[in-house]
Design an enzyme around this catalytic site. Structure first.
Site, short mmCIF file in Angstrom:
data_model
loop_
_atom_site.label_atom_id
_atom_site.label_comp_id
_atom_site.label_asym_id
_atom_site.label_seq_id
_atom_site.Cartn_x
_atom_site.Cartn_y
_atom_site.Cartn_z
N SER A 1 0.85 -1.20 0.00
CA SER A 1 0.00 0.00 0.00
C SER A 1 0.88 1.24 0.00
CB SER A 1 -0.90 0.02 1.23
OG SER A 1 -1.43 1.33 1.38
N HIS B 1 -1.30 -1.27 -4.20
CA HIS B 1 -2.55 -0.94 -3.51
C HIS B 1 -2.60 0.57 -3.23
CE1 HIS B 1 -5.98 -2.12 -0.93
NE2 HIS B 1 -5.56 -1.19 -0.08
N ASP C 1 -4.76 3.57 -1.44
CA ASP C 1 -5.80 3.83 -0.45
C ASP C 1 -6.34 5.25 -0.60
OD1 ASP C 1 -6.06 1.44 1.16
OD2 ASP C 1 -3.98 1.77 1.74
N MET D 1 -8.93 7.99 0.58
CA MET D 1 -9.75 8.34 1.76
C MET D 1 -10.27 9.76 1.63
SD MET D 1 -7.42 6.76 4.80
CE MET D 1 -6.55 5.20 4.61
N HIS E 1 -8.44 1.07 -3.59
CA HIS E 1 -9.36 0.83 -2.47
C HIS E 1 -10.02 2.15 -2.10
CE1 HIS E 1 -9.55 -0.44 2.09
NE2 HIS E 1 -10.75 -0.31 1.57
N MET F 1 -12.15 4.34 0.09
CA MET F 1 -12.78 4.51 1.40
C MET F 1 -13.46 5.87 1.38
SD MET F 1 -9.66 2.86 3.55
CE MET F 1 -8.58 3.05 2.14
N MET G 1 -11.30 -6.03 5.71
CA MET G 1 -10.47 -5.10 6.50
C MET G 1 -10.11 -5.76 7.83
SD MET G 1 -9.79 -2.37 4.83
CE MET G 1 -8.82 -1.76 6.21
N ASP H 1 -6.43 -6.61 4.48
CA ASP H 1 -5.84 -5.27 4.48
C ASP H 1 -5.79 -4.70 5.90
OD1 ASP H 1 -5.06 -2.70 3.96
OD2 ASP H 1 -6.73 -2.20 2.63
C1 DX5 Z 1 -6.09 1.25 6.09
C2 DX5 Z 1 -5.71 1.02 4.64
C3 DX5 Z 1 -4.62 0.05 4.50
C4 DX5 Z 1 -3.35 0.47 5.15
C5 DX5 Z 1 -2.57 -0.73 5.53
O1 DX5 Z 1 -7.16 2.09 6.17
O2 DX5 Z 1 -6.80 0.55 3.88
O3 DX5 Z 1 -4.38 -0.32 3.16
O4 DX5 Z 1 -2.57 1.28 4.35
O5 DX5 Z 1 -1.47 -0.30 6.22
P1 DX5 Z 1 -0.67 -1.22 7.23
O6 DX5 Z 1 -0.16 -2.36 6.43
O7 DX5 Z 1 0.38 -0.29 7.74
O8 DX5 Z 1 -1.64 -1.66 8.29
ZN ZN Z 2 -6.45 -0.43 1.71
#
Ligand code: DX5
Ligand code: ZN
Length: 219
Positions: free
Chosen positions: A7, A32, A34, A36, A65, A67, A136, A174
């Site tokens: 990620s 990956h 993320d 947000m 991904h 969110m 998750m 994840d």
């Molecule tokens: C969390 C994200 C993850 C995150 C994972 O909200 O969706 O993808 O980056 O990070 P680690 O591996 O540090 O838990």
């Molecule tokens: Zn993620």
């Protein structure tokens, strides 16, 4: 086939291209991303612009991904930016079947994700239609959180549902994945392992991806 998906949330964005190349060299199968929005989760990261920047330098597919609330409004933007897999949250999609169709109609692989407190049963009607299910294993919003072991029960349920119904989706986990727990996680039936801080906080990013991959290769 077990896949490591670093990620970029924990990457050094001033050096994104080099960091992506480093994880690819270690054998990363997906990158990956993320996304947000500060509403669905209490943090803001990046949008299609950065996804597109990652696309330009990446030679493996992008696993995006989302969110975010109201995902339908942004699906086209992320597909155009270069998402190969686009995953929305079950909790954020009011008309989940429509959202998944929208992603697939644009020629993209469609994924659905659930938070730690959402049961697998909430996905029963959508499982025949998705390419990927993302479980998750932390509450989404931040990297570097502790893995919630109870989420593995959901992976096992999904694994069995896939087997008995002949579904084709990949199972992704994840949050909180590291060298110390990846082997055990793998045993529950996970196909794709997202790892953010474990990879990008390592002294040698390439070697860390290699290590994670080797730990699950025999599974
Ligand atoms: C969390 C994200 C993850 C995150 C994972 O909200 O969706 O993808 O980056 O990070 P680690 O591996 O540090 O838990
Ligand atoms: Zn993620």
């Amino acid at each position: 086939m077990k896949i490591i998906a670093p990620s970029i949330l924990s990457a050094d964005f001033s050096n994104l291209s080099q960091q992506i190349k480093a994880v690819e060299l270690g054998g990363a199968g997906l990158i990956h991303c993320d996304v947000m929005d500060g509403h669905f989760v209490p943090n803001i990261t990046f949008g299609p612009l950065i996804v597109n920047a990652a696309k330009k330098v990446s030679s493996v597919p992008l696993d995006v991904h989302l969110m975010i609330e109201n995902p339908d409004n942004y699906i086209e933007d992320f597909v155009k930016a270069g998402a190969d897999y686009l995953t929305v949250h079950q909790e954020a999609a009011i008309h989940l079947n429509r959202t998944i169709s929208l992603i697939k109609d644009l020629g993209c692989k469609a994924g659905v994700s659930i938070n730690p407190s959402t049961p697998v049963e909430a996905l029963s009607e959508i499982l025949p239609f998705v390419d990927l299910v993302l479980i998750m294993s932390v509450n989404p919003g931040f990297g570097g959180q502790k893995f919630i072991p109870q989420t593995l029960t959901k992976v096992e349920k999904l694994f069995n549902l896939r087997k008995y119904n002949g579904y084709n989706f990949l199972i992704e986990i994840d949050g909180g994945v590291s060298s110390s727990n990846i082997k055990e996680i793998s045993k529950s039936g996970v196909d794709i392992f997202v790892a953010g801080s474990a990879v990008f906080n390592a002294d040698n990013i390439t070697e860390k991806v290699e290590e994670l991959k080797n730990l699950v290769s025999g599974e």
